[in-house]
Design an enzyme around this catalytic site. Structure first.
Site, short mmCIF file in Angstrom:
data_model
loop_
_atom_site.label_atom_id
_atom_site.label_comp_id
_atom_site.label_asym_id
_atom_site.label_seq_id
_atom_site.Cartn_x
_atom_site.Cartn_y
_atom_site.Cartn_z
N LYS A 26 49.27 33.76 34.23
CA LYS A 26 50.09 34.98 34.16
C LYS A 26 50.97 34.98 32.92
O LYS A 26 51.26 36.02 32.35
CB LYS A 26 50.93 35.13 35.43
CG LYS A 26 50.10 35.43 36.70
CD LYS A 26 49.20 36.64 36.52
CE LYS A 26 48.71 37.22 37.82
NZ LYS A 26 47.73 38.31 37.64
N TYR B 253 48.18 29.45 38.34
CA TYR B 253 48.42 30.89 38.45
C TYR B 253 49.55 31.31 37.50
O TYR B 253 49.41 32.26 36.72
CB TYR B 253 48.78 31.20 39.90
CG TYR B 253 49.13 32.63 40.20
CD1 TYR B 253 48.14 33.57 40.46
CD2 TYR B 253 50.46 33.04 40.27
CE1 TYR B 253 48.48 34.89 40.76
CE2 TYR B 253 50.80 34.35 40.57
CZ TYR B 253 49.80 35.26 40.82
OH TYR B 253 50.13 36.56 41.12
P1 NAD Z 1 44.53 40.69 46.91
O1 NAD Z 1 43.91 39.37 47.21
O2 NAD Z 1 44.93 41.54 48.05
O3 NAD Z 1 43.58 41.55 45.98
C1 NAD Z 1 42.92 40.99 44.87
C2 NAD Z 1 41.52 41.55 44.83
O4 NAD Z 1 40.85 41.02 43.65
C3 NAD Z 1 40.68 41.12 46.04
O5 NAD Z 1 40.15 42.26 46.70
C4 NAD Z 1 39.60 40.25 45.44
O6 NAD Z 1 38.35 40.35 46.12
C5 NAD Z 1 39.52 40.75 44.01
N1 NAD Z 1 38.96 39.74 43.11
C6 NAD Z 1 39.30 38.43 43.05
N2 NAD Z 1 38.54 37.79 42.14
C7 NAD Z 1 37.71 38.73 41.62
C8 NAD Z 1 36.69 38.66 40.64
N3 NAD Z 1 36.38 37.51 40.03
N4 NAD Z 1 36.04 39.80 40.31
C9 NAD Z 1 36.35 40.97 40.93
N5 NAD Z 1 37.28 41.07 41.89
C10 NAD Z 1 37.97 39.97 42.23
O7 NAD Z 1 45.81 40.37 45.99
P2 NAD Z 1 46.92 41.34 45.36
O8 NAD Z 1 48.23 40.81 45.75
O9 NAD Z 1 46.60 42.77 45.61
O10 NAD Z 1 46.76 40.98 43.82
C11 NAD Z 1 46.42 41.92 42.82
C12 NAD Z 1 46.99 41.43 41.49
O11 NAD Z 1 48.41 41.47 41.51
C13 NAD Z 1 46.62 39.99 41.15
O12 NAD Z 1 46.38 39.88 39.76
C14 NAD Z 1 47.86 39.22 41.53
O13 NAD Z 1 47.96 38.01 40.86
C15 NAD Z 1 48.91 40.21 41.11
N6 NAD Z 1 50.23 39.99 41.70
C16 NAD Z 1 50.48 40.33 42.99
C17 NAD Z 1 51.76 40.17 43.50
C18 NAD Z 1 52.10 40.60 44.89
O14 NAD Z 1 53.32 40.66 45.19
N7 NAD Z 1 51.14 40.91 45.74
C19 NAD Z 1 52.77 39.61 42.71
C20 NAD Z 1 52.48 39.27 41.41
C21 NAD Z 1 51.22 39.48 40.91
#
Ligand code: NAD
Length: 329
Positions: free
Chosen positions: A188, A184
């Protein structure tokens, strides 16, 4: 920026379409990947409330990237429509190149154009070295890196043709060092190189490419592999401060025509917004005629690593101009 009545309203499904003046997206078409849950949902809701027509993409699988379910994408579309907005669901897998192209095709078929791509979809498969195997690496790269690459590439000709576009990529502060989720953090990190390099290409086409590093409580935050970070362990104030809709305003800013930056990385969440930059120390210049020795490196280590005179290059050329300034123009 702190939570406003508007961002607080985003948390409620029945939030009415915001017709207030300000940063609007009327006439704009946005593709938001992974918009069925978490941060993507918050981004999609805010863009729709501000007038964008939104393609709500979500494969609907587990947080580890297994399975699929049309429910999350359809639910968010219903939520947007209930608030008076316009959206269409798309369940393509952005982990596949053909899925990325089909997703952009959905935007063009349904709404006639694509102005904004928010590359947000993500999975999380906790594993460290050497347990993190090729399957872990490839699936993680497929969704985060290749998904961003191919979705942006599919939208690119449309943006170039119309002389306008906004691309937002999603990195993570995990890239600073995340021992138990190596693939991951690797993906990133790659997205930062992608964002900054594509931004240079984008400038002449009226396109801006920027990166957000979010911070919010979502599904991956409650992973069994991270037992110390569970929602039950957090107090209510902290949970409120880590709402996904407190990240979305930064994404909307980067997606707006008034966005003033290109190739930047912005950290957003917990009621704080910050610039994340890549800096280089002035370093040590070996002026002798001889090939520098290992001993010379050791002797000048403090100078090499001294952060007091660092600079923040905007590009490779910018870095070259400073790093090799002693060689002349
Ligand atoms: P989440 O799991 O709640 O949401 C991610 C969504 O992406 C899910 O609904 C999932 O079904 C969808 N998804 C996954 N693979 C997919 C694919 N191949 N095609 C289409 N849809 C797909 O997670 P989140 O925390 O909302 O993450 C959103 C983004 O933010 C991600 O890229 C994550 O790495 C990044 N991120 C989040 C945080 C945090 O604090 N939550 C921190 C750093 C980065």
């Amino acid at each position: 920026m702190s939570a406003t009545p508007e961002t607080a309203a985003d948390a409620t499904p029945e939030a009415a379409l915001d017709a207030a003046p300000g940063h609007r997206f009327d006439g704009r078409v946005a593709v938001v990947t992974g918009a069925g849950r978490g941060l993507g949902r918050a981004h999609a809701l805010l863009l729709a409330r501000r007038g964008a027509k939104v393609v709500v993409n979500d494969l609907g699988g587990t947080k580890e990237g297994e399975g699929s379910d049309a429910g999350p994408a359809n639910d968010v579309v219903r939520e947007i429509e209930a608030a008076g907005g316009v959206a269409v669901a798309d369940t393509n897998n952005v982990g596949r190149e053909d899925g990325c192209h089909a997703l952009v095709d959905t935007a063009v078929r349904e709404f006639g154009r694509v102005d904004i791509v928010v590359n947000n979809a993500g999975i999380s498969r906790f594993a460290t070295f050497p347990e993190a195997d090729s399957e872990n690496l490839e699936l993680t790269l497929d969704v985060h890196l290749r998904g961003t690459w191919h979705t942006t590439r599919a939208a690119w000709p449309h943006m170039v043709k119309q002389g306008y576009g906004r691309v937002v990529t999603t990195t993570s502060t995990g890239m600073f060092g995340l021992r138990d989720n190596l693939a991951y953090a690797t993906a990133k990190g790659a997205l930062i190189g992608f964002t900054r390099s594509l931004a240079l290409e984008a400038a002449e086409h009226g396109i801006k490419v920027n990166c957000v590093a979010p911070n919010a409580i979502t599904r991956p935050s409650t992973s069994a592999a991270k037992p110390n970070i569970t929602t039950t362990a957090l107090d209510e104030a902290r949970l409120q401060a880590l709402r996904t809709d407190l990240v979305a305003p930064m994404v909307a800013y980067l997606a707006h025509e008034d966005c003033a930056v290109n190739g930047e990385i912005l950290v957003a969440g917990a009621q704080r917004f910050a610039r994340w930059f890549l800096g280089v120390t002035s370093g040590y210049h070996s002026k002798g005629q001889q090939t520098p020795t290992v001993e010379e490196i050791t002797e000048h280590w403090d100078e090499i690593t001294d952060q007091s005179g660092y600079y923040v290059p905007a590009s490779l050329h910018d870095w070259t101009a400073t790093y090799m300034a002693h060689l002349g123009a």
